[in-house]
Design a protein around this motif. Structure first.
Motif, mmCIF file in Angstrom:
data_model
loop_
_atom_site.group_PDB
_atom_site.id
_atom_site.type_symbol
_atom_site.label_atom_id
_atom_site.label_comp_id
_atom_site.label_asym_id
_atom_site.label_seq_id
_atom_site.Cartn_x
_atom_site.Cartn_y
_atom_site.Cartn_z
ATOM 1 N N SER A 83 0.844 -1.192 0.000
ATOM 2 C CA SER A 83 0.000 0.000 0.000
ATOM 3 C C SER A 83 0.883 1.246 0.000
ATOM 4 O O SER A 83 1.805 1.377 0.811
ATOM 5 C CB SER A 83 -0.891 -0.002 1.238
ATOM 6 O OG SER A 83 -1.430 1.284 1.474
ATOM 7 N N PHE A 84 0.585 2.170 -0.902
ATOM 8 C CA PHE A 84 1.397 3.391 -1.000
ATOM 9 C C PHE A 84 1.222 4.268 0.234
ATOM 10 O O PHE A 84 2.189 4.834 0.755
ATOM 11 C CB PHE A 84 1.014 4.160 -2.263
ATOM 12 C CG PHE A 84 2.005 5.222 -2.655
ATOM 13 C CD1 PHE A 84 3.346 4.919 -2.837
ATOM 14 C CD2 PHE A 84 1.592 6.526 -2.859
ATOM 15 C CE1 PHE A 84 4.260 5.903 -3.212
ATOM 16 C CE2 PHE A 84 2.494 7.518 -3.238
ATOM 17 C CZ PHE A 84 3.836 7.198 -3.408
ATOM 18 N N SER A 85 -0.012 4.373 0.727
ATOM 19 C CA SER A 85 -0.238 5.193 1.923
ATOM 20 C C SER A 85 0.356 4.531 3.168
ATOM 21 O O SER A 85 0.842 5.215 4.073
ATOM 22 C CB SER A 85 -1.732 5.474 2.119
ATOM 23 O OG SER A 85 -2.467 4.282 2.252
ATOM 24 N N LEU A 86 0.342 3.189 3.218
ATOM 25 C CA LEU A 86 0.990 2.487 4.327
ATOM 26 C C LEU A 86 2.496 2.734 4.303
ATOM 27 O O LEU A 86 3.128 2.930 5.351
ATOM 28 C CB LEU A 86 0.709 0.991 4.259
ATOM 29 C CG LEU A 86 1.436 0.107 5.284
ATOM 30 C CD1 LEU A 86 1.024 0.502 6.706
ATOM 31 C CD2 LEU A 86 1.158 -1.362 5.027
ATOM 32 N N LEU A 87 3.077 2.730 3.118
ATOM 33 C CA LEU A 87 4.498 3.046 2.985
ATOM 34 C C LEU A 87 4.797 4.428 3.546
ATOM 35 O O LEU A 87 5.794 4.629 4.253
ATOM 36 C CB LEU A 87 4.892 2.975 1.508
ATOM 37 C CG LEU A 87 6.338 3.326 1.152
ATOM 38 C CD1 LEU A 87 7.317 2.373 1.805
ATOM 39 C CD2 LEU A 87 6.517 3.326 -0.366
ATOM 40 N N ALA A 88 3.924 5.388 3.252
ATOM 41 C CA ALA A 88 4.105 6.747 3.775
ATOM 42 C C ALA A 88 4.016 6.770 5.292
ATOM 43 O O ALA A 88 4.841 7.406 5.970
ATOM 44 C CB ALA A 88 3.057 7.677 3.171
ATOM 45 N N ARG A 89 3.015 6.076 5.842
ATOM 46 C CA ARG A 89 2.856 6.056 7.301
ATOM 47 C C ARG A 89 4.057 5.394 7.975
ATOM 48 O O ARG A 89 4.528 5.861 9.028
ATOM 49 C CB ARG A 89 1.564 5.333 7.679
ATOM 50 C CG ARG A 89 0.306 6.079 7.263
ATOM 51 C CD ARG A 89 -0.929 5.548 7.977
ATOM 52 N NE ARG A 89 -1.182 4.144 7.714
ATOM 53 C CZ ARG A 89 -1.879 3.696 6.674
ATOM 54 N NH1 ARG A 89 -2.367 4.545 5.783
ATOM 55 N NH2 ARG A 89 -2.092 2.402 6.508
ATOM 56 N N LYS A 90 4.541 4.308 7.380
ATOM 57 C CA LYS A 90 5.694 3.619 7.956
ATOM 58 C C LYS A 90 6.932 4.507 7.904
ATOM 59 O O LYS A 90 7.713 4.558 8.857
ATOM 60 C CB LYS A 90 5.942 2.317 7.189
ATOM 61 C CG LYS A 90 6.914 1.383 7.880
ATOM 62 C CD LYS A 90 6.788 -0.037 7.357
ATOM 63 C CE LYS A 90 7.614 -0.992 8.203
ATOM 64 N NZ LYS A 90 7.420 -2.393 7.808
ATOM 65 N N SER A 91 7.111 5.209 6.811
ATOM 66 C CA SER A 91 8.228 6.129 6.661
ATOM 67 C C SER A 91 8.190 7.205 7.740
ATOM 68 O O SER A 91 9.183 7.459 8.429
ATOM 69 C CB SER A 91 8.176 6.773 5.269
ATOM 70 O OG SER A 91 9.017 7.894 5.197
ATOM 71 N N LEU A 92 7.040 7.821 7.908
ATOM 72 C CA LEU A 92 6.907 8.902 8.893
ATOM 73 C C LEU A 92 7.073 8.394 10.320
ATOM 74 O O LEU A 92 7.675 9.068 11.162
ATOM 75 C CB LEU A 92 5.551 9.588 8.720
ATOM 76 C CG LEU A 92 5.396 10.419 7.443
ATOM 77 C CD1 LEU A 92 3.935 10.756 7.201
ATOM 78 C CD2 LEU A 92 6.222 11.697 7.544
#
Length: 276
Positions: A83-92
């Motif tokens: 998931s692209f948004s999950l990737l963003a959340r994990k990054s942050l």
């Protein structure tokens, strides 16, 4: 295909496959090409409309079996089904910068890369390091980002190239609070919890598709079980119980026609339409 697209409409696929590994993706592609069978590779189906008559080829769905995410010192590796948004959340959550724009963008990493997804002045091309892809000969290659030509909501890969994984530059550092704030406010301005594609049209140069559609008085317009969102006119929603793909496509055509008539602007859909 209504179960495999975010707009939740569409007829059946003749063949449907969910590979468990990159090797199986390669084998499925070889099979389809060897039998001269049309095929499409999808993730969450967030920018896909399958017509009511269905798709006569093979749908290859890259999902949770190919969704690994790995954080390295300066980069993040992600398989195409993540998931692209999950990737963003994990990054942050790990104190990484660069992915603030991606919060709330629907779809998978493969789809986001394929359309050079972005928001608020940032996009995939700003953070991409390299890709692992299958080419037209079913060979697997690694392509560096500097070898790729990017444009607004497009990437210079051959049409039939398939993204298997991507590596992004996402180092530890201070996040861009302005972009992060805009991303987290999406729920206020966009119908993110509704059944939709996400944005339906690419913003034309110097304008916003949603504002042009709104100026044509089309917010709230319905066709069967589909409706142009009252909150954001660049979203078409599935608000019915038996909504048809033809209902959705009718609104796509209506928006294109009315904006062209009123402003002389040709809207380009972000949505891929397949089937018959």
């Amino acid at each position: 295909m209504s179960l495999h697209t975010t707009i939740a409409v569409g007829g059946p696929a003749k063949f449907f496959a969910v590979p468990r590994s990159s090797r199986e993706v390669v084998e499925l592609v070889k099979l389809a090409r060897g039998r001269d069978l049309d095929f499409i590779v999808i993730g969450k189906g967030s920018n896909l409309l399958v017509r009511d008559g269905g798709y006569r080829g093979m749908v290859i769905k890259i999902g949770h079996n190919l969704s690994r995410i790995k954080l390295n010192k300066q980069t993040i590796f992600a398989e195409a089904g993540a998931s692209f948004s999950l990737l963003a959340r994990k990054s942050l959550s790990h104190g990484r910068s660069g992915f603030e724009f991606a919060l709330g963008i629907p779809g998978t990493v493969g789809g986001a890369v394929r359309m050079n997804a972005g928001a608020y002045g940032s996009e995939v091309s700003n953070v991409l390091v390299r890709l692992r892809v299958i080419d037209e000969n079913s060979k697997v290659w690694v392509i560096k980002a500097r070898e790729i030509e990017f444009g607004y909501r497009r990437i210079g890969l051959p049409h039939n190239a398939i993204v298997l994984s991507a590596t992004f530059f996402c180092p530890p550092g201070e996040v861009n609070k302005e972009i992060l704030a805009k991303s987290t406010q999406r729920k206020r301005t966009q119908p993110v919890s509704s059944k939709s594609f996400g944005c339906t049209f690419v913003n034309p140069p110097g304008a916003h598709a949603g504002r042009l559609i709104d100026a044509c008085g089309l917010k709230g317009t319905r066709s069967g079980g589909a409706m142009i969102s009252k909150k954001h006119a660049n979203f078409i929603l599935n608000v019915g119980e038996n909504t048809k793909a033809s209902d959705v496509e009718a609104l796509i055509d209506l928006a294109k026609r009315e904006v062209r008539k009123k402003f002389g602007v040709s809207l380009r859909p972000e949505v891929i339409i397949i089937g018959h």
